[in-house]
Design a protein around this motif. Structure first.
Motif, PDB file in Angstrom:
ATOM      1  N   ARG A  63       6.643  -2.207  -6.700  1.00  0.00           N
ATOM      2  CA  ARG A  63       6.714  -1.535  -7.917  1.00  0.00           C
ATOM      3  C   ARG A  63       4.468  -1.323  -8.369  1.00  0.00           C
ATOM      4  O   ARG A  63       4.031  -0.526  -8.247  1.00  0.00           O
ATOM      5  CB  ARG A  63       7.599  -1.230  -9.304  1.00  0.00           C
ATOM      6  CG  ARG A  63       7.208  -0.537 -10.262  1.00  0.00           C
ATOM      7  CD  ARG A  63       8.136  -0.498 -11.516  1.00  0.00           C
ATOM      8  NE  ARG A  63       9.616  -0.597 -10.852  1.00  0.00           N
ATOM      9  CZ  ARG A  63      10.044  -1.620 -11.267  1.00  0.00           C
ATOM     10  NH1 ARG A  63       9.391  -3.339 -12.100  1.00  0.00           N
ATOM     11  NH2 ARG A  63      11.558  -1.738 -10.947  1.00  0.00           N
ATOM     12  N   LYS A  64       4.449  -2.622  -8.691  1.00  0.00           N
ATOM     13  CA  LYS A  64       2.773  -3.007  -9.038  1.00  0.00           C
ATOM     14  C   LYS A  64       1.913  -2.616  -7.740  1.00  0.00           C
ATOM     15  O   LYS A  64       0.754  -2.073  -8.387  1.00  0.00           O
ATOM     16  CB  LYS A  64       2.921  -4.908  -9.186  1.00  0.00           C
ATOM     17  CG  LYS A  64       1.577  -5.244 -10.047  1.00  0.00           C
ATOM     18  CD  LYS A  64       0.873  -6.112 -10.596  1.00  0.00           C
ATOM     19  CE  LYS A  64      -0.123  -6.458 -10.815  1.00  0.00           C
ATOM     20  NZ  LYS A  64      -0.539  -8.233 -11.065  1.00  0.00           N
ATOM     21  N   SER A  65       2.707  -2.801  -6.770  1.00  0.00           N
ATOM     22  CA  SER A  65       1.765  -2.928  -6.133  1.00  0.00           C
ATOM     23  C   SER A  65       1.896  -1.481  -5.416  1.00  0.00           C
ATOM     24  O   SER A  65       0.202  -0.907  -4.897  1.00  0.00           O
ATOM     25  CB  SER A  65       1.786  -3.420  -4.672  1.00  0.00           C
ATOM     26  OG  SER A  65       1.172  -3.340  -3.156  1.00  0.00           O
ATOM     27  N   THR A  66       2.570  -0.806  -4.931  1.00  0.00           N
ATOM     28  CA  THR A  66       2.626   0.504  -5.774  1.00  0.00           C
ATOM     29  C   THR A  66       1.792   1.913  -6.079  1.00  0.00           C
ATOM     30  O   THR A  66       1.095   2.491  -5.926  1.00  0.00           O
ATOM     31  CB  THR A  66       4.125   1.320  -4.930  1.00  0.00           C
ATOM     32  OG1 THR A  66       4.888   0.645  -4.069  1.00  0.00           O
ATOM     33  CG2 THR A  66       4.120   2.845  -4.908  1.00  0.00           C
ATOM     34  N   ILE A  67       1.956   1.126  -7.608  1.00  0.00           N
ATOM     35  CA  ILE A  67       1.782   1.591  -8.660  1.00  0.00           C
ATOM     36  C   ILE A  67      -0.541   1.318  -8.053  1.00  0.00           C
ATOM     37  O   ILE A  67      -1.161   2.168  -8.839  1.00  0.00           O
ATOM     38  CB  ILE A  67       1.646   1.534  -9.937  1.00  0.00           C
ATOM     39  CG1 ILE A  67       3.562   2.150 -10.236  1.00  0.00           C
ATOM     40  CG2 ILE A  67       0.427   1.631 -11.243  1.00  0.00           C
ATOM     41  CD1 ILE A  67       3.951   1.393 -11.496  1.00  0.00           C
ATOM     42  N   SER A  68      -0.361   0.090  -8.161  1.00  0.00           N
ATOM     43  CA  SER A  68      -2.276   0.069  -7.976  1.00  0.00           C
ATOM     44  C   SER A  68      -2.800   0.338  -6.332  1.00  0.00           C
ATOM     45  O   SER A  68      -3.736   1.320  -7.058  1.00  0.00           O
ATOM     46  CB  SER A  68      -2.352  -1.786  -7.444  1.00  0.00           C
ATOM     47  OG  SER A  68      -3.599  -2.109  -7.438  1.00  0.00           O
ATOM     48  N   TYR A  69      -1.764   0.776  -5.502  1.00  0.00           N
ATOM     49  CA  TYR A  69      -1.867   1.883  -4.216  1.00  0.00           C
ATOM     50  C   TYR A  69      -2.989   3.001  -5.246  1.00  0.00           C
ATOM     51  O   TYR A  69      -3.186   3.691  -5.001  1.00  0.00           O
ATOM     52  CB  TYR A  69      -1.556   1.881  -3.293  1.00  0.00           C
ATOM     53  CG  TYR A  69      -1.193   2.835  -1.841  1.00  0.00           C
ATOM     54  CD1 TYR A  69      -1.792   2.513  -1.254  1.00  0.00           C
ATOM     55  CD2 TYR A  69      -1.203   4.379  -2.341  1.00  0.00           C
ATOM     56  CE1 TYR A  69      -2.386   3.642  -0.462  1.00  0.00           C
ATOM     57  CE2 TYR A  69      -1.175   4.832  -0.865  1.00  0.00           C
ATOM     58  CZ  TYR A  69      -1.783   4.919  -0.529  1.00  0.00           C
ATOM     59  OH  TYR A  69      -2.380   5.353   1.061  1.00  0.00           O
ATOM     60  N   TYR A  70      -1.775   4.016  -5.280  1.00  0.00           N
ATOM     61  CA  TYR A  70      -2.074   5.619  -5.931  1.00  0.00           C
ATOM     62  C   TYR A  70      -2.513   5.662  -7.466  1.00  0.00           C
ATOM     63  O   TYR A  70      -3.932   6.104  -6.848  1.00  0.00           O
ATOM     64  CB  TYR A  70      -0.614   5.721  -6.331  1.00  0.00           C
ATOM     65  CG  TYR A  70       0.511   6.253  -5.072  1.00  0.00           C
ATOM     66  CD1 TYR A  70       0.321   6.876  -4.919  1.00  0.00           C
ATOM     67  CD2 TYR A  70       1.005   5.434  -4.943  1.00  0.00           C
ATOM     68  CE1 TYR A  70       1.080   6.738  -4.027  1.00  0.00           C
ATOM     69  CE2 TYR A  70       2.745   5.539  -4.527  1.00  0.00           C
ATOM     70  CZ  TYR A  70       2.307   6.882  -3.708  1.00  0.00           C
ATOM     71  OH  TYR A  70       3.206   7.073  -2.165  1.00  0.00           O
ATOM     72  N   MET A  71      -3.115   4.120  -7.601  1.00  0.00           N
ATOM     73  CA  MET A  71      -4.300   4.548  -8.507  1.00  0.00           C
ATOM     74  C   MET A  71      -5.443   4.277  -8.307  1.00  0.00           C
ATOM     75  O   MET A  71      -6.644   5.197  -8.314  1.00  0.00           O
ATOM     76  CB  MET A  71      -3.799   3.537  -9.440  1.00  0.00           C
ATOM     77  CG  MET A  71      -2.929   3.499 -11.237  1.00  0.00           C
ATOM     78  SD  MET A  71      -2.900   5.228 -11.990  1.00  0.00           S
ATOM     79  CE  MET A  71      -4.343   4.275 -13.290  1.00  0.00           C
ATOM     80  N   TRP A  72      -5.610   3.437  -7.073  1.00  0.00           N
ATOM     81  CA  TRP A  72      -6.865   3.333  -6.154  1.00  0.00           C
ATOM     82  C   TRP A  72      -7.244   4.567  -5.724  1.00  0.00           C
ATOM     83  O   TRP A  72      -7.824   4.834  -5.710  1.00  0.00           O
ATOM     84  CB  TRP A  72      -6.826   2.195  -5.417  1.00  0.00           C
ATOM     85  CG  TRP A  72      -7.366   0.559  -6.299  1.00  0.00           C
ATOM     86  CD1 TRP A  72      -6.640  -0.057  -6.582  1.00  0.00           C
ATOM     87  CD2 TRP A  72      -8.620   0.955  -7.343  1.00  0.00           C
ATOM     88  NE1 TRP A  72      -6.968  -0.758  -7.523  1.00  0.00           N
ATOM     89  CE2 TRP A  72      -8.752  -0.722  -7.808  1.00  0.00           C
ATOM     90  CE3 TRP A  72      -9.843   1.068  -6.641  1.00  0.00           C
ATOM     91  CZ2 TRP A  72      -9.346  -1.344  -8.131  1.00  0.00           C
ATOM     92  CZ3 TRP A  72     -11.263   0.318  -7.726  1.00  0.00           C
ATOM     93  CH2 TRP A  72     -10.591  -1.138  -8.401  1.00  0.00           C
ATOM     94  N   THR A  73      -6.349   5.180  -5.140  1.00  0.00           N
ATOM     95  CA  THR A  73      -6.326   6.450  -4.277  1.00  0.00           C
ATOM     96  C   THR A  73      -7.337   6.958  -4.896  1.00  0.00           C
ATOM     97  O   THR A  73      -7.528   8.636  -4.522  1.00  0.00           O
ATOM     98  CB  THR A  73      -5.252   6.765  -3.786  1.00  0.00           C
ATOM     99  OG1 THR A  73      -4.680   5.938  -3.110  1.00  0.00           O
ATOM    100  CG2 THR A  73      -5.365   8.018  -2.291  1.00  0.00           C
ATOM    101  N   PHE A  74      -6.019   7.473  -6.361  1.00  0.00           N
ATOM    102  CA  PHE A  74      -6.245   8.530  -7.609  1.00  0.00           C
ATOM    103  C   PHE A  74      -8.002   8.075  -7.786  1.00  0.00           C
ATOM    104  O   PHE A  74      -9.102   8.924  -7.694  1.00  0.00           O
ATOM    105  CB  PHE A  74      -5.491   8.740  -8.532  1.00  0.00           C
ATOM    106  CG  PHE A  74      -6.234   9.810  -9.399  1.00  0.00           C
ATOM    107  CD1 PHE A  74      -5.529  10.530  -8.870  1.00  0.00           C
ATOM    108  CD2 PHE A  74      -6.455   9.448 -10.800  1.00  0.00           C
ATOM    109  CE1 PHE A  74      -5.971  11.949 -10.034  1.00  0.00           C
ATOM    110  CE2 PHE A  74      -6.593  10.234 -11.411  1.00  0.00           C
ATOM    111  CZ  PHE A  74      -6.504  11.361 -11.139  1.00  0.00           C
TER     112      PHE A  74
END
Length: 143
Positions: A16-27
């Protein structure tokens, strides 16, 4: 997972942390590079607007001069004073004795006339209906 020391709960938290981090960096990346794209577009828009403004000023103040239709000179002056626009407009006002408005009244009237011409509708179907009616009358006349 007998050989791993992490539990299923910890693995889910990390995923979950990895997914949230991925979307935050993409944004963040989209906002960062999108900001540069917007800045570039806006600077080009302002450059074109000021070039048209300067050419319109020359056209109204000193018609027929070398600067009247010289696009390259106008672009150069706008580029040269890109961070000092007030100084450019003030200098032109002092040099030629007439202030530089945002738009000229003549230009506004021309734009309104062009809009009225664009809004004028042409009924293209009227000719087709007349042709169909003419054809029906001629068929009735033959019998």
């Amino acid at each position: 997972l007998s050989y791993c020391s992490t539990s299923i709960v910890q693995a889910n938290k990390e995923a979950r942390k990895s997914t949230i981090s991925y979307y935050m960096w993409t944004f963040f990346a989209i906002l960062f590079f999108g900001g540069f794209l917007f800045k570039s577009w806006y600077e080009d828009y302002v450059f074109q607007r000021d070039t048209k403004r300067l050419l319109a000023y020359y056209k109204h103040v000193i018609p027929g001069s070398l600067s009247d239709g010289d696009l390259h000179n106008a672009r150069y002056l706008v580029w040269k004073y890109r961070y000092k626009k007030k100084r450019l407009w003030k200098g032109l006002e002092v040099k030629y004795g007439e202030p530089v408005p945002e738009t000229w009244p003549d230009d506004e009237e021309e734009e309104q006339e062009e809009d009225k011409e664009d809004e004028e509708e042409i009924d293209l179907d009227a000719n087709e209906e007349e042709d169909k009616n003419d054809g029906k009358q001629s068929e009735g006349d033959e019998f």
